[in-house]
Design an enzyme around this catalytic site. Sequence first.
Site, PDB file in Angstrom:
ATOM      1  N   HIS A 107       0.799  -1.660   0.449  1.00  0.00           N
ATOM      2  CA  HIS A 107       0.176  -0.413   0.364  1.00  0.00           C
ATOM      3  C   HIS A 107       1.029   1.601   0.119  1.00  0.00           C
ATOM      4  O   HIS A 107       1.711   0.890   0.648  1.00  0.00           O
ATOM      5  CB  HIS A 107      -1.022   0.209   0.949  1.00  0.00           C
TER       6      HIS A 107
ATOM      7  N   ASP B  61       0.015   4.223   1.211  1.00  0.00           N
ATOM      8  CA  ASP B  61      -1.042   5.507   1.744  1.00  0.00           C
ATOM      9  C   ASP B  61      -0.313   5.124   3.002  1.00  0.00           C
ATOM     10  O   ASP B  61       0.787   4.546   3.293  1.00  0.00           O
ATOM     11  CB  ASP B  61      -1.936   5.624   1.772  1.00  0.00           C
TER      12      ASP B  61
ATOM     13  N   ASP C  86       6.206   1.824   7.197  1.00  0.00           N
ATOM     14  CA  ASP C  86       4.582   1.033   6.938  1.00  0.00           C
ATOM     15  C   ASP C  86       4.605   1.846   5.846  1.00  0.00           C
ATOM     16  O   ASP C  86       3.640   3.053   6.133  1.00  0.00           O
ATOM     17  CB  ASP C  86       3.604   0.709   8.041  1.00  0.00           C
TER      18      ASP C  86
ATOM     19  N   GLU D  57      -4.860   1.652   2.325  1.00  0.00           N
ATOM     20  CA  GLU D  57      -5.070   0.660   3.509  1.00  0.00           C
ATOM     21  C   GLU D  57      -5.147   1.173   4.599  1.00  0.00           C
ATOM     22  O   GLU D  57      -5.772   0.069   5.572  1.00  0.00           O
ATOM     23  CB  GLU D  57      -3.913  -0.048   3.051  1.00  0.00           C
ATOM     24  N   GLU D  58      -4.572   2.600   4.876  1.00  0.00           N
ATOM     25  CA  GLU D  58      -4.917   2.709   6.451  1.00  0.00           C
ATOM     26  C   GLU D  58      -6.024   2.831   7.548  1.00  0.00           C
ATOM     27  O   GLU D  58      -6.149   3.299   7.897  1.00  0.00           O
ATOM     28  CB  GLU D  58      -3.835   3.287   6.575  1.00  0.00           C
TER      29      GLU D  58
ATOM     30  N   GLU E 118       4.465  -6.300   4.668  1.00  0.00           N
ATOM     31  CA  GLU E 118       3.674  -5.144   5.248  1.00  0.00           C
ATOM     32  C   GLU E 118       5.206  -4.813   5.954  1.00  0.00           C
ATOM     33  O   GLU E 118       6.482  -6.770   5.495  1.00  0.00           O
ATOM     34  CB  GLU E 118       3.131  -5.730   6.011  1.00  0.00           C
TER      35      GLU E 118
ATOM     36  N   HIS F 164       3.793   3.677  12.382  1.00  0.00           N
ATOM     37  CA  HIS F 164       2.839   5.062  12.491  1.00  0.00           C
ATOM     38  C   HIS F 164       3.461   5.079  14.006  1.00  0.00           C
ATOM     39  O   HIS F 164       2.637   6.028  14.364  1.00  0.00           O
ATOM     40  CB  HIS F 164       1.430   3.916  13.421  1.00  0.00           C
TER      41      HIS F 164
END
Length: 358
Positions: A70, A72, A100, A130-131, A159, A333
């Site tokens: 992903h 984003d 991430d 995705e988030e 991931e 994150h």
Amino acid sequence: MPTLDLSATSVDLTRTICDIPSVSDDETRLADLIHEAVSVLPHLEVYRDGDTIVARTNGRRAQRVVIAGHIDTVPINGNVPTRDVQVDGESYIWGRGTVDMKAGVAVQLKLAAELTDPRVDITWMWYDHEEVDADLNGLTRLAATRPELFSADFAILGEPSNGQVEGGCNGNMRVIVRTRGVRAHSARAWIGENAIHSAAPILARLSEYRPREIEVEGLVYREGLNAVRINGGVAGNVIPDLCEVEVNYRFAPSRDAAEADRHVRDVFTGFDVDIVDLAVGARPGLDAALAQEFVAAVGAEPRPKYGWTDVARFSALGVPAVNYGPGDPHLAHHDEERVPIAQIEAVEQGLRAWLSGH
């Protein structure tokens, strides 16, 4: 607008794409650059659906692998642009998205450009949203509009996995547990019934709960049941008539949706329980022949994936899938998000060796 130079190293590509903000719902700029960069590669058939880019080889190989990531990120918090840092003598790229999962995407872009004749056909997927909520996920949309693109014998999600192979993933459920009362003036509290006070047994059950560790196909998954938000109250002088405790349940891939639902309702027997989000997990999928070849080629020791990832989407379609990417999941994150440069290079080397056959 810059361009993406896919002849650059995967490390430099990581810096470049991390410095292009792409918080969920703002991925178009990066998607445009990826689309532009891969569309000129003659060995790839390229499709675009919104801000999801798909690029496929068509060497008519006997087997096909999907490799996805992903584009984003979660919101930026003063951690863009990237910078190089040293931690305990190791070199890192620091910044939002490094873990991430733009380092993984950078590796994929590099290999998509250079592997013109891989040993298996490859479907590369770089997707948006995705988030955030699952119904916005680019793979959700793509599965509805182009389901044939998901046809494969094996799938790899980039991931963060510390450069190791993490099989399958836990399921994820969010529930609201409610208590109700009667409003009254707080000066005459005995007239009402305090819904917040009535929520105390919910918290007590959570505090006393002991999560399970469950072995699934040789990997041990750890479950979790936790309050993540409490909402209640009307005003500073009003006895509240409603309290809502949001609970997050992470459950082993041995449980299906019905079993997870039943378990949570059993824990909160006697309370109003409302399931607001549910995504089943994915079994490890490591018994597939391609998975075993992949694990052997990259020299990894398989581990369980505790968080939910899009491997579950592929597993639900009958495609065994694993997580394999640079970066420590504990730093995803995080405001100190950073990826070891050595892991970026190692993941590229591992994927390249397996996909090229040497």
